[in-house]
Design a protein around this motif. Structure first.
Motif, PDB file in Angstrom:
ATOM      1  N   VAL A 121      -7.526 -10.193  -3.257  1.00 35.64           N
ATOM      2  CA  VAL A 121      -7.615  -8.973  -2.434  1.00 35.64           C
ATOM      3  C   VAL A 121      -8.411  -7.931  -3.206  1.00 35.64           C
ATOM      4  N   ASN A 174      -3.919 -15.891   2.726  1.00 36.82           N
ATOM      5  CA  ASN A 174      -5.208 -15.726   3.401  1.00 36.82           C
ATOM      6  C   ASN A 174      -5.699 -17.010   4.019  1.00 36.82           C
ATOM      7  N   HIS A 194      -7.495  -6.154   5.908  1.00 39.25           N
ATOM      8  CA  HIS A 194      -6.133  -5.637   5.938  1.00 39.25           C
ATOM      9  C   HIS A 194      -6.196  -4.133   6.185  1.00 39.25           C
ATOM     10  N   ARG A 203       0.839  -1.185   0.000  1.00 42.76           N
ATOM     11  CA  ARG A 203       0.000   0.000   0.000  1.00 42.76           C
ATOM     12  C   ARG A 203       0.882   1.245   0.000  1.00 42.76           C
ATOM     13  N   ALA A 263      -9.917 -11.384   0.771  1.00 44.57           N
ATOM     14  CA  ALA A 263      -9.448 -10.350   1.691  1.00 44.57           C
ATOM     15  C   ALA A 263      -9.829  -8.985   1.143  1.00 44.57           C
ATOM     16  N   VAL A 280      -3.477  -1.628   6.727  1.00 40.25           N
ATOM     17  CA  VAL A 280      -2.031  -1.434   6.714  1.00 40.25           C
ATOM     18  C   VAL A 280      -1.724   0.040   6.504  1.00 40.25           C
ATOM     19  N   CYS A 292      -8.638  -4.876   1.549  1.00 31.31           N
ATOM     20  CA  CYS A 292      -7.650  -3.926   2.076  1.00 31.31           C
ATOM     21  C   CYS A 292      -8.231  -2.523   2.012  1.00 31.31           C
ATOM     22  N   PHE A 350      -9.067  -3.886  -3.037  1.00 29.39           N
ATOM     23  CA  PHE A 350      -8.682  -2.604  -2.440  1.00 29.39           C
ATOM     24  C   PHE A 350      -9.878  -1.664  -2.571  1.00 29.39           C
ATOM     25  N   VAL A 369       1.092  -5.732   1.799  1.00 22.28           N
ATOM     26  CA  VAL A 369      -0.235  -6.326   1.946  1.00 22.28           C
ATOM     27  C   VAL A 369      -0.084  -7.827   1.748  1.00 22.28           C
TER      28      VAL A 369
END
Length: 680
Positions: free
Chosen positions: A592, A680, A668, A436, A631, A670, A633, A594, A676
């Motif tokens: 993931v 998982n 997540h 990130r 996941a 972070v 983030c 975002f 990241v």
């Protein structure tokens, strides 16, 4: 930075400077092993001279290793913040001065303290040498330089005890320290005169202990990093149990002279180097993860056999054979663990390297005195320590390292090969890494491909509406050839100056309707329609539907990025919309997602409403669930809050975490610059 640019230049003078820099970096990497190994043949003589037990003398090895471990944790972030030259010259000065004082030590306890200081100085040299390579070279060129430095690191333990034995034969153990101090001083003078600064001020973040701890914390939560780090550290400790215990076992117990011991040490070290060279030839076929497992397993098995030979008392030659096999297999571990740990860590590569080195020397320092408890009378303690550490390293690879890092495709990665836009000709031989950046920025690395999404450095245009940022954004360290994707052209997602700089050597991807806006800024972009995939190095990037709160004047998109069996989606600063399920059917599921989470209330420029114009924490989690993401983030939060024009939601992190856990999605949260994790 001008000197660093000159080193890259292609002129004859530039070539000479590159050779000089390479020689100096090689000398820096040799100082640590030289400080440790040169006096090893003299350990029994030191014990006699200072009237000290074997375990106390072996604490001088432990102190040096502890200094090397702690020093690396300090040297990495310090050299990032202050530049390379200053911390390097400090470390070399400390190494030379402490080495000279070691030669004058009147007792073993002062010698232990001075050895710790010498190791601390050597750590600065070791870490900063690798940092120089990262500053000056990228991709395959950097890999070639790292290989050369690894060769030096492997040969230094071979030559150091031979040199030490010859000095011992002519003079005394004190002369060994004088020689090492003189060499350190020589390298100090050479670096002061010929090694340029390689880290420009714009890339130097302010020194903050809190920030350093956050970076290390993020790395330590990444099992893909922790597994190889621990396995490497435990295997390195096997080698140092051998280094610390073998002088007493082979000289005091089996009667070898210092010269004979040095020959045995050299043969074993050459076995290590030969195995490393063989691994370099085989890594393209089998991969670093396979070779790491082979090295750890071989070291553990040979150490267990060594313990059996020591208990049974089979004599010198079986002991030597088992030692050779155990140490040779270490040669498969030491190059391949860093290959797995340091790939694609970006600006955090220095911190990852520090963790790798710290683990090595910390575990090595703990193993050294244990191996020497009774090694003057028996080989069993040394062999037992080596066997326990080797078996522990094998256990770590099984229990800690995720299957993807161990070289096995997970069921999820295997399933991803059948996804709609997967390039079926790809072979998964590398690992995708995520980090990130500031605000909504994300960094994606795969092999030599570096891709940034919505990178942001300049926050000045945002101040009139969004206010000043609560903390400074970290600089975007983007080497030549870095690519970028833009979700939309609002100034908190489109940093015009930064994107223009990246466009000089990399590609810029955008949704077709925004290409004209970039062209007005002099930026040529790769325009893509919704659902149209494009290759960027080893990655496939595809724009998909999104929804901006200001409507069609923005033409915001989300980006789907896929590589090495991993798929992520970056959703800019979208609102809730009804396209999530169609995106999941066409492009999902995702490893993931975002997602923006600040649920901001915006009141400016005729856009005023009391409803969130970006996803709230709960909406972000529901979007992740609809996308089929394992996941989520959080991005786009806790940096700007400027009521009444721009008002964030309260308790974002707690709400996001609770909602994710209720949905069975890994959250997540972070900080800027953190890795990241993908396990998982």
């Amino acid at each position: 930075m001008e000197n660093a640019v000159a080193i890259r230049a292609g002129s004859g003078g530039g070539a000479v400077r590159r050779i000089c820099v390479l020689v100096l970096l090689a000398a820096l990497t040799a100082l640590g092993p030289l400080s440790i190994d040169a006096y090893i043949p003299g350990l029994p003589r030191i014990a006699d001279s200072l009237h000290s037990p074997a375990w106390a003398v072996q604490l001088t090895v432990t102190a040096c290793l502890a200094g090397l471990a702690i020093g690396q944790l300090l040297a990495g972030p310090l050299s990032d913040a202050l530049g390379r030259r200053g911390p390097l010259l400090f470390g070399l000065t400390l190494c030379a001065a402490a080495g000279a004082l070691c030669a004058l030590a009147p007792n073993v306890w002062l010698l232990i303290v001075l050895r710790g200081m010498q190791g601390l100085g050597g750590a600065f040299a070791l870490v900063i040498a690798y940092a120089y390579v990262s500053d000056l070279h990228e991709g395959k060129a950097a890999a070639r330089y790292f290989s050369l430095l690894t060769l030096v690191t492997g040969l230094a333990p071979v030559l150091a005890p031979l040199m030490g034995a010859q000095i011992l034969d002519a003079w005394s153990w004190r002369a060994v320290f004088v020689t090492v101090a003189a060499l350190s001083a020589l390298v100090l003078v050479a670096c002061a005169g010929a090694l340029p600064e390689s880290r420009p001020p714009r890339l130097r973040p302010p020194w903050e202990w809190r920030r350093t701890g956050s970076v290390y914390g993020g790395l330590l939560r990444d099992r893909a990093l922790v597994g190889p780090v621990l396995a490497n550290a435990l295997t390195f400790a096997v080698m140092f149990a051998y280094i610390s215990g073998s002088p007493f076992v082979l000289q005091s117990l089996y009667g070898l002279s210092p010269q004979q011991y040095s020959l045995v040490f050299a043969v074993n070290a050459f076995g290590l180097v030969a195995a490393a060279a063989a691994g370099g030839a085989l890594v393209g076929r089998f991969g670093a993860a396979f070779l790491l497992r082979a090295g750890v397993t071989g070291t553990a098995a040979a150490s267990a056999v060594l313990l059996l030979f020591a208990v049974v008392g089979l004599g010198l030659w079986p002991i030597l054979a088992a030692l050779f096999v155990a140490i040779a297999h270490v040669g498969l571990v030491l190059p391949n663990a860093p290959a797995l740990v340091l790939r694609h860590r970006g600006p955090n590569a220095g911190a990852a390297a520090a963790l790798l080195g710290c683990g090595q020397f910390l575990f090595g320092g703990l193993a050294a005195p244990l191996a020497g408890l009774t090694t003057a009378h028996s080989a069993v303690p040394m062999a037992a320590v080596m066997a326990v550490l080797g078996l522990a390293a094998s256990a770590v690879l099984i229990t800690v390292t995720p299957a993807g890092t161990a070289g096995l495709l997970s069921a999820r990665a295997a399933t991803s090969r059948t996804r709609r836009f997967t390039m079926t000709t790809d072979t998964v031989t590398d690992t995708l890494h995520l980090r990130r950046l500031g605000w909504a920025g994300v960094e994606i690395r795969l092999g030599d491909t570096l891709l940034l999404i919505d990178p942001l450095e300049n926050t000045a245009p945002l101040a009139p509406v969004m206010g000043l940022p609560r903390r400074p954004l970290p600089p975007v360290d983007a080497p030549a050839g870095t690519h970028a994707l833009i979700t939309h052209v609002h100034p908190d997602h489109y940093d015009r100056e930064l994107i223009a700089r990246l466009a000089l050597s990399g590609t810029i991807g955008c949704h077709s309707p925004t290409a004209s806006a970039l062209a007005e800024d002099g930026i040529t972009a790769e325009a893509q329609e919704l659902g149209e995939p494009r290759r960027v190095g080893g990655l496939t990037v595809t724009p998909v539907a999104s929804l901006d709160w200001r409507g069609s004047d923005c033409d915001q998109v989300a980006w789907v990025v896929e590589g090495a069996g991993t798929r992520i989606i970056h959703c800019g600063d979208t609102m809730w919309h009804g396209n999530w399920w169609q995106i999941a059917r066409d492009h999902g599921p995702f490893d993931v997602a975002f997602l923006p989470v600040n649920g901001v209330i915006a009141r400016f420029e005729g856009y005023e409403a009391n409803v969130p114009v970006t996803l709230t924490p709960e909406q972000a989690v529901e979007a992740a669930a609809a996308l089929g993401a394992t996941a989520a983030c959080a991005i786009h939060y806790e940096l700007f809050d400027n009521p009444p024009a721009y008002t964030e939601q309260p308790d974002i992190a707690d709400r996001f975490g609770r909602a994710a856990h209720e949905r069975g999605i890994t959250p997540h949260l972070v900080t800027d610059g953190e890795v990241v994790p993908l396990d998982n």
